[in-house]
Design an enzyme around this catalytic site. Structure first.
Site, PDB file in Angstrom:
ATOM      1  N   LYS A  18       0.829  -1.210   0.000  1.00 57.73           N
ATOM      2  CA  LYS A  18       0.000   0.000   0.000  1.00 57.73           C
ATOM      3  C   LYS A  18       0.866   1.264   0.000  1.00 57.73           C
ATOM      4  CE  LYS A  18      -2.209  -0.887   3.863  1.00 57.73           C
ATOM      5  NZ  LYS A  18      -1.536  -2.095   4.382  1.00 57.73           N
ATOM      6  N   ARG A  93      -8.985   1.424   9.600  1.00 58.31           N
ATOM      7  CA  ARG A  93      -8.635   0.028   9.866  1.00 58.31           C
ATOM      8  C   ARG A  93      -9.752  -0.681  10.615  1.00 58.31           C
ATOM      9  NH1 ARG A  93      -2.766   0.749   9.523  1.00 58.31           N
ATOM     10  NH2 ARG A  93      -1.683  -1.210   9.820  1.00 58.31           N
ATOM     11  N   ARG A 132      11.731  -6.607   4.809  1.00 58.09           N
ATOM     12  CA  ARG A 132      11.537  -5.164   4.608  1.00 58.09           C
ATOM     13  C   ARG A 132      12.536  -4.354   5.444  1.00 58.09           C
ATOM     14  NH1 ARG A 132       5.628  -2.538   5.296  1.00 58.09           N
ATOM     15  NH2 ARG A 132       5.846  -2.999   7.513  1.00 58.09           N
ATOM     16  N   ARG A 165      12.100  -2.357  10.801  1.00 53.27           N
ATOM     17  CA  ARG A 165      11.152  -1.777  11.740  1.00 53.27           C
ATOM     18  C   ARG A 165      10.971  -2.701  12.929  1.00 53.27           C
ATOM     19  NH1 ARG A 165       5.867  -0.048   8.440  1.00 53.27           N
ATOM     20  NH2 ARG A 165       4.899  -1.135  10.177  1.00 53.27           N
ATOM     21  N   ARG A 176       0.177  -8.682  14.060  1.00 51.84           N
ATOM     22  CA  ARG A 176      -0.413  -7.664  13.183  1.00 51.84           C
ATOM     23  C   ARG A 176      -1.342  -8.313  12.164  1.00 51.84           C
ATOM     24  NH1 ARG A 176       4.853  -5.492  11.132  1.00 51.84           N
ATOM     25  NH2 ARG A 176       3.688  -4.247   9.647  1.00 51.84           N
TER      26      ARG A 176
HETATM   27  P1  ADP Z   1       1.440  -2.028   8.452  1.00 46.55           P
HETATM   28  O1  ADP Z   1       0.247  -1.738   7.585  1.00 46.55           O
HETATM   29  O2  ADP Z   1       2.612  -2.534   7.681  1.00 46.55           O
HETATM   30  O3  ADP Z   1       1.122  -2.802   9.690  1.00 46.55           O
HETATM   31  P2  ADP Z   1       1.540   0.714   9.237  1.00 46.55           P
HETATM   32  O4  ADP Z   1       2.770   1.534   9.074  1.00 46.55           O
HETATM   33  O5  ADP Z   1       0.363   1.043   8.396  1.00 46.55           O
HETATM   34  O6  ADP Z   1       2.051  -0.737   9.002  1.00 46.55           O
HETATM   35  O7  ADP Z   1       1.053   0.724  10.763  1.00 46.55           O
HETATM   36  C1  ADP Z   1       1.941   0.427  11.810  1.00 46.55           C
HETATM   37  C2  ADP Z   1       1.191   0.399  13.126  1.00 46.55           C
HETATM   38  O8  ADP Z   1       0.593   1.693  13.386  1.00 46.55           O
HETATM   39  C3  ADP Z   1       0.013  -0.571  13.209  1.00 46.55           C
HETATM   40  O9  ADP Z   1       0.423  -1.883  13.541  1.00 46.55           O
HETATM   41  C4  ADP Z   1      -0.825   0.084  14.342  1.00 46.55           C
HETATM   42  O10 ADP Z   1      -0.269  -0.182  15.604  1.00 46.55           O
HETATM   43  C5  ADP Z   1      -0.654   1.569  14.084  1.00 46.55           C
HETATM   44  N1  ADP Z   1      -1.730   2.120  13.210  1.00 46.55           N
HETATM   45  C6  ADP Z   1      -1.579   2.596  11.940  1.00 46.55           C
HETATM   46  N2  ADP Z   1      -2.768   2.997  11.435  1.00 46.55           N
HETATM   47  C7  ADP Z   1      -3.693   2.774  12.393  1.00 46.55           C
HETATM   48  C8  ADP Z   1      -5.111   2.946  12.483  1.00 46.55           C
HETATM   49  N3  ADP Z   1      -5.825   3.426  11.450  1.00 46.55           N
HETATM   50  N4  ADP Z   1      -5.735   2.587  13.637  1.00 46.55           N
HETATM   51  C9  ADP Z   1      -5.057   2.102  14.679  1.00 46.55           C
HETATM   52  N5  ADP Z   1      -3.718   1.894  14.670  1.00 46.55           N
HETATM   53  C10 ADP Z   1      -3.037   2.217  13.542  1.00 46.55           C
END
Ligand code: ADP
Length: 234
Positions: A18, A93, A132, A165, A176
């Protein structure tokens, strides 16, 4: 955000590409890309009291609260660079976040979002995430081809160190994915009857980008200038 702004939502599991496609679509369409994960990581790095709480949540692989992320996104969408629209990577999400976003867009008279759901097998996600690496300086994301090249890789763009990360370690990846699966079905049901499109996310990034531009272009290209359509940066 102006009435008539364009909002694109990218759904899909962690590691489905994404972020890469958000960047490409952003340069091709001339609207900003917003990654809620990046925003939270920056807050965590700032060392603020909120950042410390956020860091604990990120390293556990859990989600921050709907209330917190909704407030962060509502504030971000009111910045000047979102006036003509945005690409949302990592938000919403949960269904509660999707409902909050809908209410916000309705209040601002912004048309309903286009939703792109990135589909990819779970085993491919685990393989990608464990390979990654991210630039410590500019945040650019790389997938290393073998784990043996783990040390000593530098960013093409600015020569800074690439690191893994904290939440890309196997146990957190599994957590996750578990949380993603838990929310994904309901979120997809919420959007399925709307401007919703499935995207096969296993191909090469440039193929996927071409497919997305073909899809979005059929809706939007007439209103975009040739300058905006310049080839996106790799
Ligand atoms: P990925 O999609 O690879 O898990 P992201 O960088 O999108 O990584 O998100 C990393 C972390 O940030 C998530 O595991 C969560 O803890 C938090 N996070 C990101 N977006 C949201 C959201 N919309 N609601 C709640 N937590 C979020």
């Amino acid at each position: 955000m102006f009435a008539g702004a364009k909002v694109i939502i990218l759904l899909g599991p962690p590691g489905s590409g994404k972020g890469t496609q958000a960047e490409r679509l952003s340069s091709a369409l001339g609207i900003c890309a917003i990654s809620t994960g990046e925003m939270l990581r920056r807050e965590a790095q700032s060392g603020s009291a909120l950042g410390k709480m956020v860091q604990d949540v990120l390293s556990s692989g859990q989600l921050v609260s709907d209330n917190l992320i909704n407030r962060v996104v509502a504030h971000r969408l009111q910045q000047a660079d979102c006036a003509t629209g945005c690409i949302l990577d990592g938000y919403p999400r949960t269904v509660a976040q999707a409902q909050f976003l809908d209410a916000l867009l309705e209040k601002w008279n912004v048309p309903a979002p286009v939703v792109l759901n990135f589909e990819i097998p779970c085993e491919e996600v685990v393989s990608r995430l464990s390979r990654r690496r991210q630039c410590t300086e500019c945040g650019r994301v790389y997938t290393v081809s073998t784990l043996s090249t783990e040390t000593g890789i530098l960013c093409d763009r600015d020569g800074s160190m690439l690191v893994q990360r904290a939440d890309d370690h196997p146990s957190t990846i599994r957590e996750r994915l578990r949380i993603y699966e838990k929310n994904a079905g309901q979120l997809i049901n919420y959007y399925r009857s709307r401007d919703y499109h499935r995207v096969c996310a296993t191909g090469a990034p440039s193929e996927i980008a071409d497919g997305l531009m073909a899809l979005l272009g059929s809706q939007w290209l007439p209103s975009l200038s040739p300058v905006v359509l310049a080839e996106p940066r790799a």
